[in-house]
Scaffold this active site. Sequence first.
Site, short mmCIF file in Angstrom:
data_model
loop_
_atom_site.label_atom_id
_atom_site.label_comp_id
_atom_site.label_asym_id
_atom_site.label_seq_id
_atom_site.Cartn_x
_atom_site.Cartn_y
_atom_site.Cartn_z
N SER A 75 50.68 10.70 70.28
CA SER A 75 51.86 10.74 71.16
C SER A 75 51.79 11.90 72.16
CB SER A 75 53.17 10.78 70.36
OG SER A 75 53.28 11.95 69.61
N ASN A 76 51.17 13.02 71.79
CA ASN A 76 50.97 14.10 72.78
C ASN A 76 49.98 13.67 73.86
OD1 ASN A 76 52.34 16.85 72.34
ND2 ASN A 76 51.84 16.19 70.26
N LEU A 125 42.18 16.63 63.82
CA LEU A 125 42.21 17.23 62.49
C LEU A 125 40.90 17.88 62.07
CD1 LEU A 125 44.37 14.59 60.59
CD2 LEU A 125 45.06 16.78 61.59
N LYS A 126 39.88 17.75 62.91
CA LYS A 126 38.59 18.33 62.55
C LYS A 126 38.51 19.75 63.12
CE LYS A 126 34.06 16.34 62.08
NZ LYS A 126 33.34 17.60 62.31
N ASN A 160 45.21 24.06 71.98
CA ASN A 160 45.76 23.27 70.87
C ASN A 160 47.27 23.41 70.87
OD1 ASN A 160 45.73 21.69 68.46
ND2 ASN A 160 46.03 23.57 67.27
N HIS A 183 50.51 23.36 68.14
CA HIS A 183 50.81 23.45 66.70
C HIS A 183 52.33 23.34 66.53
CE1 HIS A 183 49.85 24.62 62.58
NE2 HIS A 183 51.00 25.27 62.59
N GLU A 197 57.28 19.30 72.21
CA GLU A 197 55.83 19.37 72.46
C GLU A 197 55.48 18.60 73.73
OE1 GLU A 197 53.34 18.38 69.07
OE2 GLU A 197 54.80 19.23 67.68
C1 GRF Z 1 51.67 17.21 66.59
O1 GRF Z 1 52.73 17.58 65.77
C2 GRF Z 1 50.92 18.45 67.01
O2 GRF Z 1 51.72 19.58 67.10
C3 GRF Z 1 49.92 18.64 65.90
O3 GRF Z 1 49.58 17.35 65.49
C4 GRF Z 1 50.62 16.43 65.82
C5 GRF Z 1 49.99 15.36 66.64
O4 GRF Z 1 50.87 14.31 66.91
N1 GRF Z 1 48.79 19.43 66.31
P1 GRF Z 1 50.44 13.17 67.93
O5 GRF Z 1 49.12 12.58 67.41
O6 GRF Z 1 50.27 13.82 69.26
O7 GRF Z 1 51.53 12.16 67.91
#
Ligand code: GRF
Length: 199
Positions: free
Chosen positions: A15-16, A93-94, A110, A112, A180
């Site tokens: 989603s980001n 996640l890596k 990044n 967070h 975000e």
């Molecule tokens: C978000 O909460 C971001 O802060 C973290 O991982 C999540 C990713 O969400 N690093 P998405 O895949 O962007 O929906």
Amino acid sequence: MRKINLAVFASGRGSNFKAIIEAIDSGIIKDTDVSILISDNKTANALKIARDYNIPAVSVEKNLFDTKESYDSFILNILQAHNIDMVILAGYLKILSPVLISKYQDKILNIHPSLLPQFAGLYGLNVHKEVLKSNIKVSGCTVHLVTEEIDSGRILAQKTVEVMSNDTPESLSQRILEQEYILYPQVIEVYKHEIFKLD
Ligand code: GRF
């Protein structure tokens, strides 16, 4: 002004990633393309989003590589072939190895879902579970530079979100995600001027 080429790395929902594409389309991020999406998960929803927006995407299988360095070298070749200027981690996640970090020093960002340095090293709903357990009243999100030490690079910006007494990890996560989507594009736009001396 020259165009900046981004690579977005995402492992899941994306989603980001989508918010960044839309921020480019709406002009919040200017003179920039997402040139490629890279995933370590072939079932990532982010790959579907890339398809919907016609963005080139690759998923690179971890188990084809013996070491994380060889995995990252493979990815580095892809980045260089696409003339990537800056790497945007969005739910990737890596953990990156020095192979990528040294080549893109100060050019990997990044996001967070906490106010770092609080809750560094946690990810997903675990962050929000710990926030609720600790009874703090304010959480939020942080955009930071990626260094070899997890969640510890220079903080570029943060946005706060109030923690409600009836929050669940899911509800808190959702309100933070909405921030975000605003914060990450803004920081990308501002930081690219700083790092590439565009003005
Ligand atoms: C978000 O909460 C971001 O802060 C973290 O991982 C999540 C990713 O969400 N690093 P998405 O895949 O962007 O929906």
